[in-house]
Motif scaffolding. Structure first.
Motif, PDB file in Angstrom:
ATOM      1  N   THR A 139     -33.255  42.664  89.810  1.00 37.59           N
ATOM      2  CA  THR A 139     -34.013  41.432  89.534  1.00 37.59           C
ATOM      3  C   THR A 139     -35.336  41.474  90.305  1.00 37.59           C
ATOM      4  N   ARG A 140     -35.268  41.931  91.554  1.00 36.81           N
ATOM      5  CA  ARG A 140     -36.496  42.021  92.373  1.00 36.81           C
ATOM      6  C   ARG A 140     -37.474  43.038  91.766  1.00 36.81           C
ATOM      7  N   LEU A 141     -36.944  44.217  91.380  1.00 37.75           N
ATOM      8  CA  LEU A 141     -37.823  45.255  90.833  1.00 37.75           C
ATOM      9  C   LEU A 141     -38.422  44.830  89.491  1.00 37.75           C
ATOM     10  N   ALA A 142     -37.635  44.109  88.691  1.00 33.15           N
ATOM     11  CA  ALA A 142     -38.141  43.674  87.378  1.00 33.15           C
ATOM     12  C   ALA A 142     -39.320  42.727  87.550  1.00 33.15           C
ATOM     13  N   ALA A 143     -39.285  41.910  88.619  1.00 34.45           N
ATOM     14  CA  ALA A 143     -40.404  40.996  88.859  1.00 34.45           C
ATOM     15  C   ALA A 143     -41.631  41.792  89.292  1.00 34.45           C
ATOM     16  N   GLU A 144     -41.400  42.862  90.041  1.00 36.49           N
ATOM     17  CA  GLU A 144     -42.540  43.646  90.533  1.00 36.49           C
ATOM     18  C   GLU A 144     -43.078  44.608  89.476  1.00 36.49           C
ATOM     19  N   PHE A 145     -42.177  45.104  88.617  1.00 42.15           N
ATOM     20  CA  PHE A 145     -42.585  46.075  87.585  1.00 42.15           C
ATOM     21  C   PHE A 145     -42.166  45.531  86.207  1.00 42.15           C
ATOM     22  N   PRO A 146     -42.845  44.483  85.734  1.00 38.68           N
ATOM     23  CA  PRO A 146     -42.373  43.824  84.503  1.00 38.68           C
ATOM     24  C   PRO A 146     -42.422  44.706  83.258  1.00 38.68           C
ATOM     25  N   GLN A 147     -43.216  45.777  83.292  1.00 36.97           N
ATOM     26  CA  GLN A 147     -43.305  46.648  82.101  1.00 36.97           C
ATOM     27  C   GLN A 147     -42.258  47.768  82.125  1.00 36.97           C
ATOM     28  N   LEU A 148     -41.503  47.865  83.221  1.00 38.14           N
ATOM     29  CA  LEU A 148     -40.588  49.008  83.390  1.00 38.14           C
ATOM     30  C   LEU A 148     -39.199  48.686  82.824  1.00 38.14           C
ATOM     31  N   PRO A 149     -38.749  49.397  81.799  1.00 41.03           N
ATOM     32  CA  PRO A 149     -37.371  49.181  81.339  1.00 41.03           C
ATOM     33  C   PRO A 149     -36.388  49.635  82.430  1.00 41.03           C
ATOM     34  N   ILE A 150     -35.418  48.775  82.747  1.00 42.68           N
ATOM     35  CA  ILE A 150     -34.407  49.106  83.758  1.00 42.68           C
ATOM     36  C   ILE A 150     -33.037  49.019  83.102  1.00 42.68           C
ATOM     37  N   ILE A 151     -32.283  50.105  83.199  1.00 46.55           N
ATOM     38  CA  ILE A 151     -30.899  50.088  82.702  1.00 46.55           C
ATOM     39  C   ILE A 151     -30.023  50.177  83.939  1.00 46.55           C
ATOM     40  N   ALA A 152     -29.478  49.045  84.369  1.00 47.96           N
ATOM     41  CA  ALA A 152     -28.691  48.998  85.599  1.00 47.96           C
ATOM     42  C   ALA A 152     -27.237  49.320  85.268  1.00 47.96           C
ATOM     43  N   VAL A 153     -26.696  50.354  85.905  1.00 48.78           N
ATOM     44  CA  VAL A 153     -25.330  50.786  85.601  1.00 48.78           C
ATOM     45  C   VAL A 153     -24.454  50.528  86.827  1.00 48.78           C
ATOM     46  N   CYS A 154     -23.509  49.598  86.684  1.00 42.40           N
ATOM     47  CA  CYS A 154     -22.589  49.340  87.786  1.00 42.40           C
ATOM     48  C   CYS A 154     -21.380  50.252  87.592  1.00 42.40           C
ATOM     49  N   ALA A 155     -21.297  51.313  88.397  1.00 42.55           N
ATOM     50  CA  ALA A 155     -20.261  52.333  88.169  1.00 42.55           C
ATOM     51  C   ALA A 155     -20.044  53.153  89.432  1.00 42.55           C
ATOM     52  N   ASP A 156     -18.928  53.858  89.450  1.00 39.20           N
ATOM     53  CA  ASP A 156     -18.622  54.819  90.511  1.00 39.20           C
ATOM     54  C   ASP A 156     -19.194  56.159  90.070  1.00 39.20           C
ATOM     55  N   TYR A 157     -20.210  56.650  90.785  1.00 38.58           N
ATOM     56  CA  TYR A 157     -20.842  57.894  90.329  1.00 38.58           C
ATOM     57  C   TYR A 157     -19.955  59.122  90.576  1.00 38.58           C
ATOM     58  N   MET A 158     -18.814  58.942  91.219  1.00 36.36           N
ATOM     59  CA  MET A 158     -17.885  60.067  91.392  1.00 36.36           C
ATOM     60  C   MET A 158     -17.011  60.259  90.158  1.00 36.36           C
ATOM     61  N   GLN A 159     -17.020  59.264  89.279  1.00 39.90           N
ATOM     62  CA  GLN A 159     -16.236  59.374  88.041  1.00 39.90           C
ATOM     63  C   GLN A 159     -17.127  59.902  86.919  1.00 39.90           C
ATOM     64  N   PRO A 160     -16.534  60.591  85.919  1.00 41.57           N
ATOM     65  CA  PRO A 160     -17.361  61.032  84.788  1.00 41.57           C
ATOM     66  C   PRO A 160     -18.003  59.816  84.123  1.00 41.57           C
ATOM     67  N   LEU A 161     -19.299  59.903  83.860  1.00 40.11           N
ATOM     68  CA  LEU A 161     -20.024  58.769  83.284  1.00 40.11           C
ATOM     69  C   LEU A 161     -20.533  59.152  81.897  1.00 40.11           C
ATOM     70  N   ARG A 162     -20.249  58.294  80.929  1.00 39.73           N
ATOM     71  CA  ARG A 162     -20.825  58.516  79.601  1.00 39.73           C
ATOM     72  C   ARG A 162     -21.940  57.500  79.421  1.00 39.73           C
ATOM     73  N   LEU A 163     -23.163  57.995  79.331  1.00 37.68           N
ATOM     74  CA  LEU A 163     -24.295  57.081  79.177  1.00 37.68           C
ATOM     75  C   LEU A 163     -25.133  57.523  77.975  1.00 37.68           C
ATOM     76  N   PRO A 164     -24.594  57.332  76.754  1.00 38.47           N
ATOM     77  CA  PRO A 164     -25.320  57.795  75.558  1.00 38.47           C
ATOM     78  C   PRO A 164     -26.682  57.121  75.404  1.00 38.47           C
ATOM     79  N   GLN A 165     -26.837  55.930  76.037  1.00 42.83           N
ATOM     80  CA  GLN A 165     -28.123  55.213  75.940  1.00 42.83           C
ATOM     81  C   GLN A 165     -29.278  56.071  76.442  1.00 42.83           C
ATOM     82  N   LEU A 166     -28.989  56.927  77.438  1.00 46.29           N
ATOM     83  CA  LEU A 166     -30.073  57.685  78.062  1.00 46.29           C
ATOM     84  C   LEU A 166     -30.684  58.706  77.094  1.00 46.29           C
TER      85      LEU A 166
END
Ligand SMILES: C[S@@+](CC[C@H](N)C(=O)[O-])C[C@H]1O[C@@H](n2cnc3c(N)ncnc32)[C@H](O)[C@@H]1O
Length: 338
Positions: A139-166
């Protein structure tokens, strides 16, 4: 884990004023309480007892970590932040603009903010286990960088992650950012396996910028993890409070103490919670006996020389491109190429 991506923050409604709406979306893959319970039961049944440091970061744990970052004894954060402020322009020049910036364990994203100004990525993807910290920082970064798309992923990075959006994001290259020496929480073997997965995510032509704490005078290390105000002790003990609240456990916080020391043979700080007496603790109906003086291992923080870390990165398949070290040789930031 919840399998579906829930647009918790996105799309935000267009603002009635002329400023553009922040471009945040939120993917909720946070491990559920069942996973936490399974890990805790397995860790308490093990010998020696051990718990994963990823569970430190409930809302209070994230706050306590930010307080640790401000402590006079805790040199890593201010040293790495100063390195970023001094060198971010050169880092960006080497990496190039227009990349897709993916960050592991973003926390408050303070160092990221510095990097975003110079790197100018096409999108930012923080991957963080602590939902509250992730929501606040994006939320803080979006206010500072309003043109920047942010995809926030709440996850355990030790688990296999499927992020087809990327795959849909067109970028000059993928850049993985992993500051805070969080890699030090993994053993060298785990760190190497983690870097192999990071290399896969970076893909051909990708890069990784990673903060790594350096080996140094053990007294300085000892002080950094045994601060005079007891904030690190509170951070460590908060794990017991979290288990009491979320896992119906009955740890008595007055019957455990924080222990942190430098294990020179392993090249790491170890944090433990030590039982002050013989006692039995219950977690979701399961009993565990602690002897007086028995310890639960809660965190490692491995320290590397520049050469040691470069060898590890090479063994994972990365090519070390550049390293920045502060004048007192306390901390390093490595640029690795795929
Ligand atoms: C040492 S802090 C560093 C925070 C921030 N990057 C910095 O440099 O100050 C580690 C961060 O990684 C997150 N984290 C730890 N283990 C994680 C895991 N397995 N998956 C996702 N995030 C994790 C924590 O919640 C915390 O925000």
């Amino acid at each position: 884990m919840k399998s579906s991506a829930s647009p918790l923050l996105s799309p935000l409604l267009p603002s009635p004023v002329s400023s553009p709406a922040p471009l945040i979306s939120f993917i909720d893959l946070q491990p559920d309480v069942g996973r936490f319970l399974d890990d805790v039961l397995a860790g308490l049944a093990a010998s020696p007892k051990a718990l994963s440091p990823k569970y430190f970061y409930d809302a209070r744990g994230s706050e306590l970590f930010e307080a640790i970052c401000e402590l006079p004894e805790y040199y890593p954060t201010r040293t790495e932040l100063a390195l970023m402020r001094d060198q971010a322009a050169e880092m960006a020049a080497q990496i190039g603009e227009g990349g897709l910036l993916i960050e592991f364990g973003s926390g408050a994203s303070i160092k990221t903010e510095v990097l975003l100004h110079t790197l100018r990525p096409v999108a930012y993807v923080p991957i963080e286990i602590a939902a509250e910290a992730l929501q606040a920082s994006t939320t803080r970064l979006a206010a500072e960088f309003p043109q920047l798309p942010i995809i926030a992923v709440c996850a355990d990075y030790m688990q296999p992650l499927r992020l087809p959006q990327l795959a849909l994001i067109k970028a000059s290259r993928r850049v993985i950012y992993f500051p805070g020496s969080t890699i030090g929480n993994l053993t060298p073997a785990e760190a190497q396996a983690f870097l192999v997965r990071a290399l896969e995510l970076a893909g051909p032509g990708g890069a990784m910028l990673i903060g790594v704490d350096l080996k140094k005078d053990p007294e300085l290390l000892h002080a950094a993890y045994n601060d005079a105000q007891g904030v690190t002790a509170e951070f460590n003990l908060n794990l017991l409070r979290r288990m009491n609240r979320e896992l119906a456990a009955d740890f008595d916080l007055d019957r455990f103490r924080h222990v942190a020391f430098y294990n020179a043979a392993a090249g790491r700080i170890e944090m433990h919670l030590e039982s002050l007496c013989e006692q039995t603790v219950t977690v979701s109906g399961r009993s565990f006996v602690f002897g007086a003086g028995e310890r639960m291992h809660t965190e490692n923080s491995c320290k590397y020389s520049v050469a040691e870390f470069q060898r590890l990165a090479q063994a994972a398949g990365f090519r070390p491109e550049q390293v920045w070290v502060d004048a007192a040789s306390l901390f390093s930031v490595h640029l690795l190429c795929a």
